[in-house]
Write a protein that holds these residues in place. Sequence first.
Motif, PDB file in Angstrom:
ATOM      1  N   MET A   1       0.846  -1.180   0.000  1.00  0.00           N
ATOM      2  CA  MET A   1       0.000   0.000   0.000  1.00  0.00           C
ATOM      3  C   MET A   1       0.883   1.233   0.000  1.00  0.00           C
ATOM      4  N   GLU A   2       0.554   2.167  -0.824  1.00  0.00           N
ATOM      5  CA  GLU A   2       1.346   3.371  -0.944  1.00  0.00           C
ATOM      6  C   GLU A   2       0.961   4.386   0.127  1.00  0.00           C
ATOM      7  N   LYS A   3       1.948   5.158   0.511  1.00  0.00           N
ATOM      8  CA  LYS A   3       1.717   6.231   1.468  1.00  0.00           C
ATOM      9  C   LYS A   3       0.926   7.345   0.784  1.00  0.00           C
ATOM     10  N   LEU A   4      -0.047   7.888   1.499  1.00  0.00           N
ATOM     11  CA  LEU A   4      -0.843   8.981   0.938  1.00  0.00           C
ATOM     12  C   LEU A   4      -0.027  10.262   0.874  1.00  0.00           C
ATOM     13  N   ASP A   5      -0.119  10.946  -0.237  1.00  0.00           N
ATOM     14  CA  ASP A   5       0.454  12.266  -0.368  1.00  0.00           C
ATOM     15  C   ASP A   5      -0.550  13.238   0.257  1.00  0.00           C
ATOM     16  N   THR A   6      -0.109  14.002   1.254  1.00  0.00           N
ATOM     17  CA  THR A   6      -1.027  14.867   2.003  1.00  0.00           C
ATOM     18  C   THR A   6      -1.775  15.836   1.100  1.00  0.00           C
ATOM     19  N   ASN A   7      -1.078  16.447   0.171  1.00  0.00           N
ATOM     20  CA  ASN A   7      -1.716  17.416  -0.718  1.00  0.00           C
ATOM     21  C   ASN A   7      -2.756  16.741  -1.624  1.00  0.00           C
ATOM     22  N   LYS A   8      -2.389  15.605  -2.204  1.00  0.00           N
ATOM     23  CA  LYS A   8      -3.324  14.899  -3.080  1.00  0.00           C
ATOM     24  C   LYS A   8      -4.515  14.350  -2.299  1.00  0.00           C
ATOM     25  N   PHE A   9      -4.259  13.850  -1.087  1.00  0.00           N
ATOM     26  CA  PHE A   9      -5.331  13.355  -0.229  1.00  0.00           C
ATOM     27  C   PHE A   9      -6.324  14.479   0.067  1.00  0.00           C
ATOM     28  N   SER A  10      -5.816  15.637   0.431  1.00  0.00           N
ATOM     29  CA  SER A  10      -6.673  16.783   0.750  1.00  0.00           C
ATOM     30  C   SER A  10      -7.439  17.257  -0.472  1.00  0.00           C
ATOM     31  N   LEU A  11      -6.786  17.281  -1.608  1.00  0.00           N
ATOM     32  CA  LEU A  11      -7.446  17.702  -2.848  1.00  0.00           C
ATOM     33  C   LEU A  11      -8.584  16.742  -3.210  1.00  0.00           C
ATOM     34  N   ALA A  12      -8.340  15.444  -3.114  1.00  0.00           N
ATOM     35  CA  ALA A  12      -9.380  14.466  -3.417  1.00  0.00           C
ATOM     36  C   ALA A  12     -10.570  14.602  -2.471  1.00  0.00           C
ATOM     37  N   ALA A  13     -10.300  14.784  -1.179  1.00  0.00           N
ATOM     38  CA  ALA A  13     -11.387  14.950  -0.206  1.00  0.00           C
ATOM     39  C   ALA A  13     -12.174  16.227  -0.482  1.00  0.00           C
ATOM     40  N   ALA A  14     -11.480  17.313  -0.789  1.00  0.00           N
ATOM     41  CA  ALA A  14     -12.162  18.582  -1.062  1.00  0.00           C
ATOM     42  C   ALA A  14     -13.022  18.492  -2.317  1.00  0.00           C
ATOM     43  N   ILE A  15     -12.498  17.869  -3.362  1.00  0.00           N
ATOM     44  CA  ILE A  15     -13.275  17.722  -4.598  1.00  0.00           C
ATOM     45  C   ILE A  15     -14.502  16.844  -4.359  1.00  0.00           C
ATOM     46  N   THR A  16     -14.331  15.765  -3.615  1.00  0.00           N
ATOM     47  CA  THR A  16     -15.452  14.884  -3.301  1.00  0.00           C
ATOM     48  C   THR A  16     -16.552  15.641  -2.566  1.00  0.00           C
ATOM     49  N   MET A  17     -16.178  16.384  -1.538  1.00  0.00           N
ATOM     50  CA  MET A  17     -17.181  17.141  -0.782  1.00  0.00           C
ATOM     51  C   MET A  17     -17.801  18.243  -1.642  1.00  0.00           C
ATOM     52  N   GLY A  18     -17.020  18.819  -2.532  1.00  0.00           N
ATOM     53  CA  GLY A  18     -17.565  19.816  -3.459  1.00  0.00           C
ATOM     54  C   GLY A  18     -18.616  19.223  -4.373  1.00  0.00           C
ATOM     55  N   ILE A  19     -18.353  18.023  -4.879  1.00  0.00           N
ATOM     56  CA  ILE A  19     -19.318  17.338  -5.737  1.00  0.00           C
ATOM     57  C   ILE A  19     -20.590  17.027  -4.955  1.00  0.00           C
ATOM     58  N   ILE A  20     -20.436  16.495  -3.759  1.00  0.00           N
ATOM     59  CA  ILE A  20     -21.599  16.180  -2.926  1.00  0.00           C
ATOM     60  C   ILE A  20     -22.383  17.446  -2.601  1.00  0.00           C
ATOM     61  N   TYR A  21     -21.691  18.519  -2.257  1.00  0.00           N
ATOM     62  CA  TYR A  21     -22.342  19.791  -1.960  1.00  0.00           C
ATOM     63  C   TYR A  21     -23.127  20.283  -3.174  1.00  0.00           C
ATOM     64  N   PHE A  22     -22.538  20.197  -4.354  1.00  0.00           N
ATOM     65  CA  PHE A  22     -23.199  20.636  -5.577  1.00  0.00           C
ATOM     66  C   PHE A  22     -24.464  19.817  -5.829  1.00  0.00           C
ATOM     67  N   VAL A  23     -24.346  18.510  -5.752  1.00  0.00           N
ATOM     68  CA  VAL A  23     -25.509  17.642  -5.984  1.00  0.00           C
ATOM     69  C   VAL A  23     -26.613  17.951  -4.974  1.00  0.00           C
ATOM     70  N   CYS A  24     -26.225  18.135  -3.729  1.00  0.00           N
ATOM     71  CA  CYS A  24     -27.202  18.466  -2.692  1.00  0.00           C
ATOM     72  C   CYS A  24     -27.887  19.799  -2.989  1.00  0.00           C
ATOM     73  N   ALA A  25     -27.109  20.796  -3.378  1.00  0.00           N
ATOM     74  CA  ALA A  25     -27.682  22.113  -3.683  1.00  0.00           C
ATOM     75  C   ALA A  25     -28.663  22.028  -4.851  1.00  0.00           C
ATOM     76  N   VAL A  26     -28.317  21.290  -5.886  1.00  0.00           N
ATOM     77  CA  VAL A  26     -29.216  21.113  -7.030  1.00  0.00           C
ATOM     78  C   VAL A  26     -30.490  20.410  -6.584  1.00  0.00           C
ATOM     79  N   PHE A  27     -30.348  19.395  -5.751  1.00  0.00           N
ATOM     80  CA  PHE A  27     -31.505  18.664  -5.234  1.00  0.00           C
ATOM     81  C   PHE A  27     -32.432  19.607  -4.471  1.00  0.00           C
ATOM     82  N   VAL A  28     -31.867  20.463  -3.625  1.00  0.00           N
ATOM     83  CA  VAL A  28     -32.672  21.406  -2.835  1.00  0.00           C
ATOM     84  C   VAL A  28     -33.355  22.417  -3.748  1.00  0.00           C
ATOM     85  N   ILE A  29     -32.661  22.856  -4.787  1.00  0.00           N
ATOM     86  CA  ILE A  29     -33.263  23.806  -5.727  1.00  0.00           C
ATOM     87  C   ILE A  29     -34.429  23.170  -6.475  1.00  0.00           C
ATOM     88  N   LEU A  30     -34.247  21.939  -6.920  1.00  0.00           N
ATOM     89  CA  LEU A  30     -35.284  21.272  -7.712  1.00  0.00           C
ATOM     90  C   LEU A  30     -36.456  20.759  -6.876  1.00  0.00           C
TER      91      LEU A  30
END
Length: 87
Positions: A1-30
């Motif tokens: 198992m490879e060691k996580l790169d802190t910057n890449k780990f944080s970027l992936a988590a932020a993008i994931t939460m951004g996607i979820i936030y976007f989908v949630c916002a669209v759901f609330v709008i619709l």
Amino acid sequence: MEKLDTNKFSLAAAITMGIIYFVCAVFVILWPDFAIQLLGWLVHLVNLNADVQITFTGFIFGLIQVLIYTYIGALVFAWLHNRFLKR
């Protein structure tokens, strides 16, 4: 198992939460009323104008949502993480 790169780990988590936030916002709008009902099941939302009551149905629907949202979020996160590792 490879060691996580802190910057890449944080970027992936932020993008994931951004996607979820976007989908949630669209759901609330619709579908705002249904979104409030789903959120209520998820977090046992309290209607300040009524008595607090957690029902078995609400609990089950909230649990199902938590499982589904967490699975999808983790799936997106893992995909992004693995994709960033390839670069």
